[in-house]
Design a protein around this motif. Structure first.
Motif, PDB file in Angstrom:
ATOM      1  N   ASP A  16      40.683  -5.880  -5.168  1.00  0.00           N
ATOM      2  CA  ASP A  16      40.181  -5.270  -3.939  1.00  0.00           C
ATOM      3  C   ASP A  16      40.342  -3.755  -3.978  1.00  0.00           C
ATOM      4  N   GLN A  20      37.413  -1.219  -3.457  1.00  0.00           N
ATOM      5  CA  GLN A  20      37.151  -0.484  -2.232  1.00  0.00           C
ATOM      6  C   GLN A  20      38.308   0.329  -1.661  1.00  0.00           C
ATOM      7  N   ASP A  75      28.207  -5.370  -4.582  1.00  0.00           N
ATOM      8  CA  ASP A  75      29.122  -5.329  -3.446  1.00  0.00           C
ATOM      9  C   ASP A  75      29.578  -6.747  -3.084  1.00  0.00           C
ATOM     10  N   CYS A  78      31.866  -8.257  -5.786  1.00  0.00           N
ATOM     11  CA  CYS A  78      33.247  -7.756  -5.725  1.00  0.00           C
ATOM     12  C   CYS A  78      34.018  -8.434  -4.598  1.00  0.00           C
ATOM     13  N   ARG A  79      33.396  -8.594  -3.434  1.00  0.00           N
ATOM     14  CA  ARG A  79      34.052  -9.279  -2.320  1.00  0.00           C
ATOM     15  C   ARG A  79      34.335 -10.746  -2.670  1.00  0.00           C
TER      16      ARG A  79
END
Length: 134
Positions: A16, A20, A75, A78-79
């Motif tokens: 994480d 971000q 995006d 990655c989440r």
């Protein structure tokens, strides 16, 4: 637990942060890009998407986990992987596999993924600061 062994929550947090965190992350690097981006930035983001999918494909071959949903952009990917890493057990992190001809554990491959993300985030940040003229 050895000094190099991280638990699922720690690996998930590092994924994480690589994605971000406010500073020195993929998200913060992409935020530096203004105007017409350097063409290499597009290649790097595509490369990250492909390699992350490859890491998780390798993991799904030795663990009972679902593959990455194909519709996810970088995006979303990655989440997804932050949540997927958090859901692993400590025992699953010790599962052996071979990736790119190198024997390692699931935890080792997740650390490769983290390093790879941060490596390319640095490249994107450097390229994002270079003004380009059309």
């Amino acid at each position: 637990m050895s000094a190099l062994t991280l638990n699922p929550a720690q690996l998930s947090r590092l994924l994480d942060e690589a994605f971000q965190a406010d500073w020195e992350s993929l998200h913060s690097a992409l935020a530096t890009v203004e105007g017409q981006p350097h063409p290499r930035i597009g290649w790097l983001t595509q490369h990250l998407s492909v390699t992350k999918r490859g890491y998780w494909q390798a993991l799904s071959e030795v663990l009972p986990i679902s593959p990455v949903p194909p519709e996810l952009d970088l995006d979303g990917l990655c989440r997804w992987e932050v949540a997927a890493a958090a859901a692993l057990s400590p025992e699953q992190l010790e599962t052996l596999l071979t990736y790119s001809g190198t024997p390692m554990t699931v935890g080792d491959l997740l650390r490769v993924n983290i390093r790879h993300t941060v490596w390319h985030a640095g490249q994107i940040a450097a390229l994002g600061r270079v003004p380009r003229m059309a």
